[in-house]
Design a protein around this motif. Sequence first.
Motif, mmCIF file in Angstrom:
data_model
loop_
_atom_site.group_PDB
_atom_site.id
_atom_site.type_symbol
_atom_site.label_atom_id
_atom_site.label_comp_id
_atom_site.label_asym_id
_atom_site.label_seq_id
_atom_site.Cartn_x
_atom_site.Cartn_y
_atom_site.Cartn_z
ATOM 1 N N GLU A 6 0.832 -1.208 0.000
ATOM 2 C CA GLU A 6 0.000 0.000 0.000
ATOM 3 C C GLU A 6 0.865 1.257 0.000
ATOM 4 O OE1 GLU A 6 -2.485 -0.450 3.429
ATOM 5 O OE2 GLU A 6 -3.726 -1.998 2.482
ATOM 6 N N THR A 7 1.925 1.219 0.784
ATOM 7 C CA THR A 7 2.822 2.370 0.840
ATOM 8 C C THR A 7 3.514 2.572 -0.507
ATOM 9 O OG1 THR A 7 3.171 2.046 3.210
ATOM 10 C CG2 THR A 7 4.806 3.377 2.039
ATOM 11 N N LEU A 8 3.958 1.487 -1.131
ATOM 12 C CA LEU A 8 4.591 1.603 -2.453
ATOM 13 C C LEU A 8 3.616 2.176 -3.478
ATOM 14 C CD1 LEU A 8 6.742 -1.651 -2.618
ATOM 15 C CD2 LEU A 8 7.568 0.720 -2.607
ATOM 16 N N GLN A 9 2.365 1.723 -3.434
ATOM 17 C CA GLN A 9 1.360 2.277 -4.350
ATOM 18 C C GLN A 9 1.175 3.769 -4.113
ATOM 19 O OE1 GLN A 9 -2.220 -0.086 -3.942
ATOM 20 N NE2 GLN A 9 -1.731 -1.250 -5.798
ATOM 21 N N ARG A 10 1.166 4.152 -2.852
ATOM 22 C CA ARG A 10 1.006 5.567 -2.514
ATOM 23 C C ARG A 10 2.204 6.389 -2.999
ATOM 24 N NH1 ARG A 10 1.488 7.042 3.143
ATOM 25 N NH2 ARG A 10 2.110 9.176 2.909
ATOM 26 N N VAL A 11 3.417 5.847 -2.828
ATOM 27 C CA VAL A 11 4.616 6.548 -3.298
ATOM 28 C C VAL A 11 4.564 6.714 -4.821
ATOM 29 C CG1 VAL A 11 7.126 6.351 -3.584
ATOM 30 C CG2 VAL A 11 6.087 5.914 -1.354
ATOM 31 N N ILE A 12 4.168 5.668 -5.521
ATOM 32 C CA ILE A 12 4.075 5.754 -6.982
ATOM 33 C C ILE A 12 3.042 6.794 -7.394
ATOM 34 C CG2 ILE A 12 3.356 4.471 -9.047
ATOM 35 C CD1 ILE A 12 4.698 1.986 -7.663
ATOM 36 N N ALA A 13 1.871 6.770 -6.757
ATOM 37 C CA ALA A 13 0.824 7.741 -7.083
ATOM 38 C C ALA A 13 1.286 9.166 -6.780
ATOM 39 C CB ALA A 13 -0.457 7.414 -6.317
ATOM 40 N N GLU A 14 1.925 9.359 -5.627
ATOM 41 C CA GLU A 14 2.400 10.700 -5.276
ATOM 42 C C GLU A 14 3.527 11.142 -6.203
ATOM 43 O OE1 GLU A 14 0.892 12.813 -3.408
ATOM 44 O OE2 GLU A 14 -0.574 11.352 -2.692
ATOM 45 N N SER A 15 4.353 10.218 -6.651
ATOM 46 C CA SER A 15 5.403 10.556 -7.612
ATOM 47 C C SER A 15 4.799 11.030 -8.922
ATOM 48 C CB SER A 15 6.317 9.350 -7.877
ATOM 49 O OG SER A 15 7.085 9.055 -6.748
ATOM 50 N N GLN A 16 3.739 10.364 -9.365
ATOM 51 C CA GLN A 16 3.066 10.777 -10.593
ATOM 52 C C GLN A 16 2.437 12.158 -10.415
ATOM 53 O OE1 GLN A 16 0.588 7.290 -10.991
ATOM 54 N NE2 GLN A 16 1.891 6.458 -12.617
ATOM 55 N N ARG A 17 1.813 12.393 -9.265
ATOM 56 C CA ARG A 17 1.231 13.710 -9.000
ATOM 57 C C ARG A 17 2.314 14.791 -8.944
ATOM 58 N NH1 ARG A 17 -1.920 10.453 -5.445
ATOM 59 N NH2 ARG A 17 -4.066 10.328 -6.190
ATOM 60 N N TYR A 19 5.265 14.751 -10.432
ATOM 61 C CA TYR A 19 5.768 15.000 -11.779
ATOM 62 C C TYR A 19 4.786 15.884 -12.552
ATOM 63 C CZ TYR A 19 7.249 14.497 -16.554
ATOM 64 O OH TYR A 19 7.633 14.770 -17.837
ATOM 65 N N ALA A 20 3.497 15.582 -12.478
ATOM 66 C CA ALA A 20 2.490 16.375 -13.189
ATOM 67 C C ALA A 20 2.472 17.809 -12.666
ATOM 68 C CB ALA A 20 1.109 15.736 -13.044
ATOM 69 N N ALA A 21 2.515 17.983 -11.349
ATOM 70 C CA ALA A 21 2.502 19.328 -10.765
ATOM 71 C C ALA A 21 3.761 20.095 -11.143
ATOM 72 C CB ALA A 21 2.360 19.245 -9.243
ATOM 73 N N TYR A 22 4.915 19.413 -11.133
ATOM 74 C CA TYR A 22 6.155 20.105 -11.475
ATOM 75 C C TYR A 22 6.183 20.465 -12.956
ATOM 76 C CZ TYR A 22 10.756 21.945 -11.070
ATOM 77 O OH TYR A 22 11.813 22.817 -11.081
ATOM 78 N N THR A 23 5.610 19.618 -13.797
ATOM 79 C CA THR A 23 5.524 19.924 -15.224
ATOM 80 C C THR A 23 4.673 21.180 -15.433
ATOM 81 O OG1 THR A 23 5.831 17.603 -15.823
ATOM 82 C CG2 THR A 23 4.825 19.031 -17.486
ATOM 83 N N ALA A 28 4.481 27.086 -16.355
ATOM 84 C CA ALA A 28 4.079 28.411 -15.886
ATOM 85 C C ALA A 28 5.295 29.314 -15.686
ATOM 86 C CB ALA A 28 3.273 28.288 -14.588
ATOM 87 N N MET A 29 6.362 28.780 -15.117
ATOM 88 C CA MET A 29 7.580 29.569 -14.916
ATOM 89 C C MET A 29 8.190 29.940 -16.264
ATOM 90 S SD MET A 29 9.668 31.102 -12.862
ATOM 91 C CE MET A 29 9.495 30.452 -11.207
ATOM 92 N N ALA A 30 8.230 28.994 -17.183
ATOM 93 C CA ALA A 30 8.764 29.281 -18.517
ATOM 94 C C ALA A 30 7.937 30.372 -19.196
ATOM 95 C CB ALA A 30 8.774 28.004 -19.366
#
Length: 154
Positions: A6-17, A19-23, A28-30
């Motif tokens: 469950e924790t690994l799934q959460r880490v993967i989901a948060e990593s995807q979020r 990446y999307a937020a940083y993109t 926006a910064m560019a």
Amino acid sequence: MSNRAETLQRVIAESQRHYAAYTLFNQAMADRLGLHPTDLQCVALLELEPGPVSSGDVARLTGLTPGSATRLVDRLEKAGLVVRRPDPDDRRRALVTLDPGARTRISDAWDIPGTAFGEVLGRYDDAELELIADYLRRTAEVGRAQAERLTARE
């Protein structure tokens, strides 16, 4: 499902979020700076280099082809963000460095976001920060390796 799974799934989901937020943030910064997101990322990577780099180094840092990296440097030079100077050790090539004015311009744009990101990091103790830095370094290595693998198939 186990707690670890469950924790690994959460880490993967948060990593995807993340990446999307940083993109979205990078775009926006560019936009704020009047740059293409790839150009902004190149500027950020040049900021991390200890000194001037060649266009070949820009290609390596960004994952672009040598021709695309040269065009990127051309755009950055035209925008006043980088300066090309002859390589003192090899007169056939030029070295690229950030223009001092560009550093100030980008630093000013990062003032508020940098403070916000700093506040988040300030909530972690030194051991946690070491763990975060290790995770980011390792996943960046995996990301670069996988990008190379994927582009090698083209």
